[in-house]
Design a protein around this motif. Structure first.
Motif, short mmCIF file in Angstrom:
data_model
loop_
_atom_site.label_atom_id
_atom_site.label_comp_id
_atom_site.label_asym_id
_atom_site.label_seq_id
_atom_site.Cartn_x
_atom_site.Cartn_y
_atom_site.Cartn_z
N ALA A 23 0.80 -1.22 0.00
CA ALA A 23 0.00 0.00 0.00
C ALA A 23 0.83 1.28 0.00
O ALA A 23 0.84 2.02 -0.97
CB ALA A 23 -0.93 -0.02 1.21
N LEU A 24 1.56 1.50 1.08
CA LEU A 24 2.22 2.79 1.26
C LEU A 24 3.14 3.21 0.13
O LEU A 24 3.16 4.36 -0.29
CB LEU A 24 3.04 2.75 2.55
N LYS A 25 3.92 2.26 -0.37
CA LYS A 25 4.88 2.58 -1.43
C LYS A 25 4.15 3.14 -2.66
O LYS A 25 4.64 4.08 -3.28
CB LYS A 25 5.66 1.30 -1.79
N ASN A 26 2.99 2.56 -2.95
CA ASN A 26 2.20 3.07 -4.08
C ASN A 26 1.55 4.41 -3.79
O ASN A 26 1.48 5.26 -4.66
CB ASN A 26 1.10 2.08 -4.44
N TRP A 27 1.07 4.55 -2.58
CA TRP A 27 0.44 5.84 -2.22
C TRP A 27 1.43 6.97 -2.41
O TRP A 27 1.08 8.04 -2.88
CB TRP A 27 -0.04 5.83 -0.78
N LYS A 29 3.90 7.08 -4.42
CA LYS A 29 4.12 7.32 -5.85
C LYS A 29 3.01 8.12 -6.50
O LYS A 29 3.26 8.95 -7.35
CB LYS A 29 4.21 5.98 -6.59
N ILE A 30 1.78 7.84 -6.13
CA ILE A 30 0.65 8.47 -6.83
C ILE A 30 0.07 9.65 -6.07
O ILE A 30 -0.93 10.21 -6.47
CB ILE A 30 -0.47 7.43 -7.13
N GLN A 31 0.72 10.04 -4.97
CA GLN A 31 0.04 11.01 -4.09
C GLN A 31 -0.28 12.34 -4.77
O GLN A 31 -1.28 12.96 -4.45
CB GLN A 31 0.80 11.23 -2.78
N TYR A 32 0.53 12.76 -5.73
CA TYR A 32 0.26 14.07 -6.36
C TYR A 32 -0.82 14.00 -7.43
O TYR A 32 -1.29 15.01 -7.91
CB TYR A 32 1.55 14.67 -6.91
N ASP A 33 -1.20 12.76 -7.83
CA ASP A 33 -2.29 12.62 -8.80
C ASP A 33 -3.66 12.69 -8.14
O ASP A 33 -4.68 12.76 -8.82
CB ASP A 33 -2.19 11.28 -9.53
N TYR A 34 -3.67 12.59 -6.82
CA TYR A 34 -4.94 12.55 -6.09
C TYR A 34 -4.91 13.55 -4.94
O TYR A 34 -3.87 14.11 -4.63
CB TYR A 34 -5.16 11.15 -5.50
N GLU A 35 -6.08 13.69 -4.33
CA GLU A 35 -6.12 14.40 -3.06
C GLU A 35 -6.28 13.33 -1.99
O GLU A 35 -7.32 12.69 -1.90
CB GLU A 35 -7.31 15.36 -3.05
N ALA A 182 2.17 -5.09 -4.17
CA ALA A 182 2.56 -6.48 -4.03
C ALA A 182 1.75 -7.12 -2.89
O ALA A 182 1.42 -6.46 -1.91
CB ALA A 182 4.04 -6.56 -3.72
N ARG A 183 1.43 -8.37 -3.07
CA ARG A 183 0.74 -9.09 -1.99
C ARG A 183 1.79 -9.90 -1.25
O ARG A 183 2.28 -10.92 -1.74
CB ARG A 183 -0.32 -9.98 -2.61
N VAL A 184 2.16 -9.42 -0.08
CA VAL A 184 3.23 -10.06 0.68
C VAL A 184 2.63 -11.05 1.68
O VAL A 184 1.69 -10.72 2.40
CB VAL A 184 4.08 -8.99 1.42
N MET A 185 3.18 -12.25 1.69
CA MET A 185 2.67 -13.30 2.56
C MET A 185 3.56 -13.44 3.80
O MET A 185 4.68 -12.94 3.83
CB MET A 185 2.61 -14.63 1.80
N GLY A 186 3.05 -14.16 4.80
CA GLY A 186 3.82 -14.37 6.02
C GLY A 186 5.09 -15.17 5.73
O GLY A 186 5.06 -16.11 4.94
N LEU A 187 6.20 -14.78 6.36
CA LEU A 187 7.46 -15.49 6.11
C LEU A 187 7.40 -16.91 6.68
O LEU A 187 7.98 -17.84 6.14
CB LEU A 187 8.63 -14.74 6.74
N ASP A 188 6.68 -17.04 7.80
CA ASP A 188 6.60 -18.36 8.44
C ASP A 188 5.49 -19.22 7.82
O ASP A 188 5.49 -20.42 7.97
CB ASP A 188 6.35 -18.20 9.95
N ASP A 189 4.55 -18.55 7.14
CA ASP A 189 3.45 -19.29 6.51
C ASP A 189 3.04 -18.56 5.23
O ASP A 189 2.19 -17.66 5.26
CB ASP A 189 2.26 -19.40 7.47
#
Ligand code: TRP
Length: 329
Positions: A23-27, A29-35, A182-189
């Motif tokens: 989420a955050l990394k994309n936000w 990147k696109i923050q100036y295209d939106y309010e 990206a959909r990040v999964m648990g490292l242990d599962d």
């Protein structure tokens, strides 16, 4: 006018690389295209007991992490939900148009209430408050994970019901989620999504984990019984590690394959761990700088609230008017 985007994050648990890459990394990147409005949902957090000092410090920590990840507070509003009265006001009005059955059906309510000895009313009202967060600003886009999809549907249902009872008032937010990361999964599962509330020590890499901890967690990540990376048949754990690497480095698929095909898992993990350490280093440095001066965060939370309060107030006034409630203005 720019399209308004709103998202909410609870000030509980540690933000991890799944939150960042998903989420955050994309936000950022696109923050100036939106309010954009980033809402630290402390009123949601108290649906289960929170230690008051810890809650306050978690709110500050989360705001500092937003900044450290690159959210620009001059452009995007970072707010603490409880500092804008309209969230709770609108939530009550929505409570009164929401059938009990809609709330009892929510899967998250069912799951959370099973784990509690006594079920607070707030847990049931949780999605109504979330609807208020969104509709208070007439936000069009709400980037959330799959686990929040049902709550977003409910938001639309509440808006629709309100509109049909009291006249067109609310814009329906979109449930399609254009800002997927990206959909990040648990490292242990690697079959479950990386989660803030999971308890396993090796489950998630927190954004503020020191390098030694990051390395240790990744070296212990679940892989599979093949000797090395095979792009034709990747187990879920190996796929997850590769995804994490690619999300941090932004390598192309060809670069990934050229570098990792056939690599032994020990070396794969070392490489991924270094990419994560490198990727988090600037965030951790900025976090240290920001938190060295506590007045930075209080100023950012004030600036955000002052920017959005007029929008919130206008919605509350309109809603009150529609319902025949009393207003002094
Ligand atoms: N329920 C969301 C979660 O747990 C947090 C949230 C509260 C939220 N209000 C919101 C998300 C409004 C998006 C929009 O993840």
């Amino acid at each position: 006018m720019k399209v308004r985007v709103l998202s909410g994050v609870q000030p509980t648990g540690n933000l991890h690389i799944g939150n960042y890459l998903g989420a955050l990394k994309n936000w950022v990147k696109i923050q100036y295209d939106y309010e954009s409005i980033f809402c630290i949902v402390d009123l949601h957090a108290i649906t289960v007991y929170q230690n008051p000092q810890e809650l306050r410090s978690n709110i500050h920590q989360l705001a500092a992490l937003f900044l450290a990840c690159g959210i620009d507070p001059k452009h995007s509003s970072i707010i603490a939900q409880s500092s804008v009265p309209g969230h709770a006001e609108l939530a009550w009005m929505f409570t009164c148009v929401t059938p009990l059955g809609w709330l009892e059906r929510m899967t998250q309510f069912k799951a959370k209430s099973e784990a509690q000895e006594t079920i607070g009313d707030g847990l049931l009202q949780y999605p109504v408050l979330m609807a208020a967060d969104i509709l208070l600003y007439q936000a069009k886009i709400v980037p959330v994970g799959d686990d929040q999809r049902q709550h977003l549907e409910l938001t639309r249902d509440i808006a629709q019901r309100f509109n049909s009872q009291y006249g067109e008032t609310f814009v329906l937010p979109e449930t399609k989620l254009p800002l997927v990361g990206a959909r990040v999964m648990g490292l242990d599962d690697p079959t479950t999504k990386m989660s803030k509330s999971a308890t396993g020590a090796g489950h998630a890499v927190a954004l503020l984990d020191p390098p030694a901890v990051i390395r240790k967690k990744i070296m212990r990540a679940t892989t599979d019984s093949q000797p090395g990376v095979n792009f034709e048949s990747k187990g879920a754990g190996v796929e997850n590690l590769l995804n994490i690497h690619q999300a941090f480095t932004e390598w192309t698929d060809d670069q990934m394959r050229a570098h990792f095909e056939g690599m032994r898992y020990g070396d794969l993990k070392k490489t991924v761990a270094e990419a994560v350490v490198d990727g988090l280093m600037p965030i951790q440095q900025r976090y240290q700088e920001i938190t060295a001066d506590p007045s930075i965060i209080t100023a950012v939370l004030k600036e955000g609230a002052l920017r959005v309060i007029p929008i919130a107030q206008a919605t509350v006034e309109l809603t009150k008017q529609r319902m025949g409630l009393y207003s002094l203005v």
